[in-house]
Design an enzyme around this catalytic site. Structure first.
Site, mmCIF file in Angstrom:
data_model
loop_
_atom_site.group_PDB
_atom_site.id
_atom_site.type_symbol
_atom_site.label_atom_id
_atom_site.label_comp_id
_atom_site.label_asym_id
_atom_site.label_seq_id
_atom_site.Cartn_x
_atom_site.Cartn_y
_atom_site.Cartn_z
ATOM 1 N N CYS A 1 0.012 -5.136 -16.173
ATOM 2 C CA CYS A 1 -0.512 -4.136 -15.060
ATOM 3 C C CYS A 1 0.107 -4.322 -13.789
ATOM 4 C CB CYS A 1 -1.955 -3.932 -15.222
ATOM 5 S SG CYS A 1 -2.882 -5.417 -14.391
ATOM 6 N N HIS B 1 0.786 -1.260 0.010
ATOM 7 C CA HIS B 1 -0.064 -0.014 0.044
ATOM 8 C C HIS B 1 0.881 1.088 0.018
ATOM 9 C CE1 HIS B 1 -2.471 3.192 1.979
ATOM 10 N NE2 HIS B 1 -3.262 2.908 1.666
#
Ligand code: PEP
Ligand code: MG
Length: 781
Positions: free
Chosen positions: A733, A421
């Site tokens: 991706c 994150h």
């Protein structure tokens, strides 16, 4: 027996003496010179609370609502009082004192370090167990009190909070206490037994006068010695101007800083013979553990002592060769560099490459260099403490930290890899970040001035004139291509986005669309699980939240396509949220209930996601494409197709596809194509971890996380071949789409598009162009 001597324990005794005690015992067992000491065992603590009959009262007192901060504060105070006010049983007191006395002499009491050493290895982060408590320069008068304070450190608010939140029973955590003689070092320092970035057999030793705190805290520039192990010669000696030394005041026992006289300042600290001894020691430690080590050492009365040893995990040279990054990970349960404290009251980490003032290092996760004041925050702190231009230092960032991350000039975390994150969000915010430092929250001092380098992955002491001034948010101009015309490429170059706030910067790169729009961050930042949010505010409100976030991106890019992915958060992330109490506790959430399998099992919030996408398409955002994460086979595809239809998105005439993140999905690409996917996008973060069995979040195996591994490339290459035959578009991706070698491989293979991080788009555009031109030239030559 209440205590065990360090020489009688080893790495297998974590349950008895805790992580720290076990690792010190292991070193002694390997014949390495470690200062003597003993451990008050975990069983002693257990007998203490049970024998006194305070166990039940204690565990009841800390069973509080973790979100109620008053209750937490009271729980900590009660637990502390119970433990510190209850007297030791006489035999235990005597045994501890006797053991202590045997380390000193009649008229010379020993100075010892007293440290907690928790046994709960299976906690997600053992530091939550409160094992960070350390007291230095302790003598007999304070010893017993300090031992109890270590026990009480199991019940800090923070430790209670995390165990309550994670449903981890307090009675399952025990704590041992290490009591170890302090070394009154004449000289000390650190050494890397191999080159920290290349792994070459080249040893680097840093040395200064006095206690090691001066070196690990960066107060002094140490001498630097480079030793070539293959040729067995000292290759390079740099004698630094060492202005001060840290020594222990014989009266107070405190560590004090003294100015050095002219002569000693520039005197070489280590003789060739001492270097030889250190090299021998370093080689023995490395051999014992089988991996390069980062060792702290000290010399006292001509003897070398080892205070700590931790593995160095070497990270390959970066794809573009910009910088070698090295990550140091804890060798045992969160021991960090705490043994450094045995030579001073400092606690720190020396950097690689002879960095003279590197306080901590980790992975350079978001590029750029900035200076600012350290602001240490954890979940219990108010994030409003983080002011414009501060360097936010935390264990791991949470979705609710994003506003503070935006204000921060830089970000440093203890945990996390390049796909965590913290790494993803800081890149998108354009805020330099160093992640996975292991011990940043412990080593860096709140309010201290530091300079972080998000390319090299270092945090240095002091402000650097050359560092960029702190910007609240990197301006759009910084992301805009310098050349007004972006390179025209046949392979499309797209961009990844996770937070709507980054949409403008992302679009300004000139990317051909968004290859991955993650919605996890939008959902997690609601602070509630989707189920709870829907229960409290209604399904429509949940859809509206998603629509707001996605629309910001779809609007910015229109008519360029935006691939929105359905949710893929693991149970441990959901559990952090309000309503997450009921999430299953999984032994390995990465292999657990996440992605499409969860969505199909639990269609309620999933339906609302698709309904939100459907409403956006109806509003005219026909550039939205739907992507499903973590699928394995045609059964998954049939499931998601039914849901698409139900949501009014016709899979026959709307573009949708899947991520290729498991070997299964790559191997079964033909059946996925038969089932009707329009595109397949390689999620190399997951594909790599599942192909190589290397946890992407585990620092201990970070050096084996290789997206360019032949097995991963084989799966990708074969899938592209199959998809080209079948007329299915391919893309990437995952993080590896930003690496030049991967770009070259994919373009040669004929991938349809590449999606990169915002900061990498420009380089990827040029790399794609270069490879395409070479292929063209090759074909006509
Ligand atoms: C991936 O796995 O490569 C990916 C892009 O998905 P995520 O980052 O969510 O794991
Ligand atoms: Mg993934």
């Amino acid at each position: 027996m209440a205590v065990l001597w360090l020489e009688d324990v080893d790495a297998d005794d974590v349950g008895v003496v805790g992580g720290k005690g076990a690792s010190l015992g292991e070193l002694i067992g390997a014949g390495l010179p470690v200062p003597p000491g003993f451990v008050v065992t975990a069983g002693t603590y257990r007998e203490f609370i049970e024998g006194a009959g305070i166990d039940e009262t204690l565990f009841d007192a800390v069973d509080v609502d973790p979100e109620d901060s008053t209750a937490l504060r009271e729980a900590e105070a009660t637990a502390r009082e119970l433990i510190t006010e209850t007297p030791f049983p006489d035999p235990v007191r005597e045994e501890i004192l006797e053991s202590y006395r045997s380390m000193g002499t009649e008229d010379d009491e020993a100075f010892v370090a007293v440290r907690s050493s928790a046994t709960a290895e299976d906690l997600p982060d053992s530091s939550f167990a409160g094992q960070q408590e350390t007291f230095l320069n302790v003598r007999e008068a304070d010893l017993l009190r300090r031992v109890k304070e270590c026990w009480a450190s199991l019940f800090t608010q923070r430790a209670i909070y995390y165990r309550q939140q994670r449903g981890f029973p307090h009675e399952d955590v025990d704590i041992a206490v290490v009591v170890q003689r302090m070394v009154d070092a004449e000289k000390s320092g650190v050494m890397f037994t191999s080159h920290p970035s290349t792994g070459d057999p080249q040893m680097t030793i840093e040395a200064a006068w006095g206690l090691g705190e001066a070196v690990v805290s960066g107060t002094v520039s140490p001498d630097n010695y480079v030793y070539d192990r293959s040729r067995a010669t000292v290759e390079d000696v740099t004698v630094a101007d060492k202005k001060v030394e840290m020594v222990r005041d014989p009266e107070s026992g405190e560590t004090v800083q003294l100015d050095l006289d002219e002569e000693r300042r520039t005197e070489r600290v280590l003789s060739d013979a001492e270097i030889d001894d250190l090299v021998t020691l370093g080689e023995r430690v490395e051999e014992h553990y089988g991996t390069p080590q980062d060792v702290e050492w000290a010399v006292f009365e001509g003897e070398i002592y080892m205070l700590q040893s931790r593995p160095i995990t070497t990270i390959r040279e970066d794809a573009d060769g910009a910088s070698g990054e090295s990550e140091t990970t804890d060798g045992d349960a969160g021991s960090g560099h705490e043994a450094a404290a045995a030579i001073g009251d400092g606690d720190g980490e020396a950097g690689e490459d002879g960095g003279d003032d590197v306080l901590v290092s980790g992975l350079g996760a978001s590029p750029g260099a900035v200076s600012g004041a350290v602001r240490i925050v954890d979940k219990l702190d108010h994030l409003d403490q983080v002011e414009e231009g501060d360097v936010l230092v935390t264990e791991m960032t949470m979705p609710d930290m994003v506003p503070a991350m935006k204000r921060a000039a830089g970000i440093v975390t203890d945990e996390g890899g390049m796909t965590s994150h913290a790494a993803i969000i800081s890149r998108e915010l354009g805020v330099p970040a160093v992640v996975g430092t292991g011990n940043g929250t412990r080593v860096l001092k709140d309010g201290g001035s530091v300079t972080i380098d998000g390319d090299k992955g270092t945090v240095r002491a002091g402000a650097d004139e050359g560092a960029e001034p702190a910007e609240e948010f990197e301006p759009v101009e910084a992301a805009r291509p310098e050349t007004p015309v972006k390179p025209m490429t046949a392979t499309e170059v797209k961009v990844n986005v996770s937070i709507p706030e980054a949409a403008e910067r992302a679009a300004a790169t000139g990317a051909d669309g968004v290859g991955l729009l993650r919605i996890e961050h939008m959902v997690l930042s609601l602070g509630k699980t989707p189920e709870r949010y829907i229960a409290d505010h209604g399904a429509r409100a949940y859809q509206d939240e998603l629509i707001d976030g996605i629309r910001a991106v779809a609007e910015e890019f229109y008519p360029r396509p935006v691939r929105v992915r359905t949710i893929d958060a693991p149970t441990d992330e959901f559990r952090e949220l309000e309503g997450g109490e009921g999430e299953p506790v999984e032994p390995n959430p990465m292999l657990g209930w996440r992605g499409t399998r969860r969505s199909l099992d639990k269609p309620e919030p999933f339906r609302q996601e698709l309904a939100a996408f459907g409403r956006l398409i109806e509003m005219g955002y026909d550039n939205i494409e739907v992507m499903f994460p973590l699928v394995n086979d045609a059964t998954d595809i049939e499931g998601v197709k039914r849901h698409l239809q139900e949501a009014g998105i016709d899979p026959e005439d709307h573009t949708w596809g899947v991520m290729i993140e498991t070997p299964a999905s790559a191997l079964l690409i033909d059946e996925l194509a038969d089932a009707g996917i329009d595109f397949a996008s390689f999620g190399t973060n997951d594909l790599t971890q599942y192909t190589l069995a290397v946890d992407r979040n585990n620092g201990h195996v970070a050096d084996r996380f290789d997206e360019l591994h032949p097995a991963v490339l084989r799966l990708i290459g074969d899938t592209i071949d199959r998809c080209r035959e079948r007329g299915v578009d391919t893309s990437i991706c995952g993080q590896a789409g930003s690496k030049p070698e991967m770009v070259e491989f994919l373009v040669e293979k004929g991938v349809s598009s590449i999606s990169a991080n915002i900061d990498a788009v420009r380089d990827v555009q040029h790399e794609v162009k270069r490879v395409e031109q070479r292929l063209l030239l090759d074909s006509v030559r």
